[in-house]
Design an enzyme around this catalytic site. Structure first.
Site, mmCIF file in Angstrom:
data_model
loop_
_atom_site.group_PDB
_atom_site.id
_atom_site.type_symbol
_atom_site.label_atom_id
_atom_site.label_comp_id
_atom_site.label_asym_id
_atom_site.label_seq_id
_atom_site.Cartn_x
_atom_site.Cartn_y
_atom_site.Cartn_z
ATOM 1 N N GLY A 58 0.827 -1.204 0.000
ATOM 2 C CA GLY A 58 0.000 0.000 0.000
ATOM 3 C C GLY A 58 0.861 1.254 0.000
ATOM 4 O O GLY A 58 1.935 1.304 -0.615
ATOM 5 N N SER A 59 0.434 2.279 0.734
ATOM 6 C CA SER A 59 1.056 3.603 0.640
ATOM 7 C C SER A 59 2.469 3.679 1.184
ATOM 8 O O SER A 59 3.168 4.667 0.953
ATOM 9 C CB SER A 59 0.179 4.633 1.360
ATOM 10 O OG SER A 59 -1.074 4.745 0.715
ATOM 11 N N THR A 60 2.925 2.659 1.939
ATOM 12 C CA THR A 60 4.305 2.697 2.432
ATOM 13 C C THR A 60 5.320 2.595 1.290
ATOM 14 O O THR A 60 6.507 2.858 1.500
ATOM 15 C CB THR A 60 4.571 1.558 3.441
ATOM 16 O OG1 THR A 60 4.209 0.303 2.860
ATOM 17 C CG2 THR A 60 3.769 1.775 4.719
#
Length: 601
Positions: free
Chosen positions: A323-325
């Site tokens: 995801g956004s990491t």
């Protein structure tokens, strides 16, 4: 003297012949015995000695002492304690009992009475042995009867030396014991997934016990001994092979940080009814793993309750879509490819992006965003547009350089490679989705390892579970100025108006990134099942530690990395900074803001 008396003293010739014959027979017997004795002494000595050795001399195996597993400060994580295993020779047991039974039926009353007394004593001692072993009535007799043709069967493994001596004192024929070692884990479940455990034969089957089994196990020795009929040691004769004890292994783990990290993880996984969770704490300057914890947990000291699904080291074995990491890596790749500069503005209007039939969207229209704000707002549209500025080859090369799709080789067994497909099959949707963390999968350790370059001016250090003996060897992944730029952008994520505001720590600046990803199940993304994460560095002015946390399927509404995992990061990072006595950088922008602020993210 009368004639009759004189005649009685004369020995008839027939008797003289018999006496002579008898003397000759006796003499011949003595000669035969002497010849036989001489023959046996001269020609059969070796054979006779072998036969005697078979009945009295044995080759005994000396089990090696398994090396200890220690943390970086030489605190014990796994040690071996002496135990014994009790065995039986059923064939010898029944041979002895049958012999006594025959004697009990003898016509010689004394012999029969003695044999019956011995049989009665044997029966009483067998009952006592069942009690000591915790067996039900008749269970031991059935076990021996089922194995009556065998010469070796274990009765109990790894019992205490005191209990083994109690059994030996019963003096039951065909019952003996061996010296062994039992593994003990002082920290129990807190470090179980890293250390692993051994099987009943003291061979490593999980964790470091498995990956370092050759070094830890050592080598068994052998010696020749003389034993009596009850297999009791009488004398050591000679040493055949020297026993080599196993080597001690120092892990990079700090047991103080490990315990605190596991405690926080267990508390949050239980409270949120999450399916699983993992934590990794890295030394940002060396790549050494200071803590690695997983849930569900298990106690390696309680072998009977071990469940295979619980002793997976998910931090290295399980891959997930980050995801956004991954967005800081997307921006880093674009900076390295020189397709944009750190001060560029990204137009995210009108809040979504259409790629054919695929729609990439943000919670709302953020308009023009700096790269700092792309991360702070966690804009999928912004990350997609940055990714689409690069060609697929440049994007793939950067992710491959930071270790995606490659085993970390940290020292843990069964590490996953993750998933990074080759760039020649990427379309625009793939490039965009990879930019915000879908279509690519990594382990939590791989993700934490990749962030070391932001702490070291672009040099990435490989994650290691073994304590380093010398200076770490890193690899320059990106230019120092670009690494510092991304680190500055990550600070914007941990601010009052950003998704990572719950990751603030009193007295320290923090840089980090939240992550929320839907799980891909049954050929579609299930919006009800999420993996939420947070990864951050502190102190941000000179990062010393990296903490990565992941929760799998927390059972709450609005499950996001910012809401659920950032507070966990705060507790683990603050505890770790305090344990290592790392001074605060005490910048006013975050000093006193604390980790308890409320707000939606």
């Amino acid at each position: 003297m009368s004639r009759r008396a004189k005649q009685s003293t004369v020995i008839p010739p027939v008797y003289r012949g018999r006496r002579l014959t008898l003397l000759l027979v006796l003499l011949a017997g003595m000669v035969v015995l002497l010849l036989r004795a001489g023959y046996l002494e001269v020609f059969q000595q070796t054979w006779l000695q072998e036969q005697a050795d078979k009945r009295q001399m044995r080759t005994m195996t000396i089990p090696p002492y398994r090396g200890m597993i220690l943390d970086r400060n030489d605190e014990a994580l796994a040690i071996s304690s002496p135990v014994e295993s009790v065995w039986s020779n059923p064939r010898k047991f029944f041979a002895t009992r049958d012999s006594l039974t025959k004697k009990a039926a003898s016509d010689d009353k004394a012999v029969a009475d003695e044999a019956r007394n011995e049989l009665d004593e044997l029966d009483v001692n067998m009952v006592k042995l069942e009690v000591i072993l915790g067996m039900s009535d008749g269970e031991l007799s059935k076990l021996l009867d089922d194995n009556k043709r065998r010469s070796f069967v274990y009765l109990v493994r790894q019992t205490s030396p005191e209990q083994a001596q109690e059994i030996q004192d019963l003096n039951i024929p065909g019952i003996g014991s061996n010296d062994e070692y039992r593994r003990f884990y002082p920290m129990a479940e807190a470090v179980a997934h890293v250390v692993g455990f051994t099987n009943i034969d003291d061979s490593g089957v999980e964790g470091i016990e498995r990956s370092m089994n050759t070094e830890l196990a050592g080598r068994a020795g052998k010696k020749r001994v003389i034993q009596d009929g009850a297999s009791r040691l009488i004398e050591d004769v000679e040493q055949i092979d020297r026993m080599v004890p196993g080597k001690d292994v120092n892990l990079s783990i700090d047991r103080r940080i490990q315990y605190q990290a596991y405690k926080v993880l267990k508390e949050q996984v239980t409270q949120l009814s999450a399916k699983a969770g993992s934590v990794v704490v890295l030394d940002a300057h060396t790549g050494e793993v200071l803590a690695m914890a997983n849930m569900p947990g298990f106690n390696p000291n309680a072998r009977s309750s071990l469940q295979p699904e619980n002793y997976r080291n998910r931090a290295v074995m399980d891959a997930f879509e980050p995801g956004s990491t991954i967005k800081p890596l997307t921006i880093a790749a674009a900076l390295e490819a020189r397709v944009l500069g750190p001060d560029v503005l990204i137009d995210t209007a009108p809040g979504y992006l259409m790629l054919g039939k695929t729609k990439v969207s943000d919670p709302r229209d953020y308009g023009d965003l700096t790269l700092d704000m792309v991360l702070a707002k966690s804009s999928n549209v912004g990350a997609s547009k940055v990714a689409l500025l690069m060609d697929a080859k440049e994007q793939w090369k950067f992710l491959n350089r930071v270790g995606f799709g490659l085993r970390p080789d940290s020292g843990a067994p069964s590490e996953t490679d993750g998933l990074l497909s080759y760039y020649d099959s990427w379309g625009s949707v793939d490039r965009a989705s990879h930019g915000y963390g879908y279509g690519v999968s990594v382990s939590l350790l791989q993700l934490a390892q990749s962030y070391t370059m932001f702490a070291n001016n672009g040099v990435m250090y490989p994650a290691k579970l073994l304590k380093l003996e010398g200076a770490p060897v890193g690899r320059q992944i990106m230019r120092p100025e670009n690494a510092r730029a991304v680190l500055r952008m990550l600070k914007a994520v941990v601010a009052d108006d950003a998704t990572g505001k719950r990751a603030m720590i009193d007295g320290y600046t923090v840089a980090g990134k939240t992550g929320t990803a839907y799980k891909f199940l049954n050929k579609r993304y299930d919006t009800r099942r999420r993996i939420v994460s947070f990864i951050g560095l502190a102190p941000a002015s000179n990062p010393r530690l990296i903490v990565a946390v992941m929760l799998d399927e927390p059972q709450v509404e609005r499950a996001t990395g910012g809401r659920l995992v950032a507070p966990m990061f705060t507790k683990i990072m603050s505890n770790s900074l305090r344990v290592l006595d790392i001074p605060p950088d005490d910048l006013p922008a975050q000093a006193g803001s604390g980790g308890t602020k409320k707000g939606g993210a």
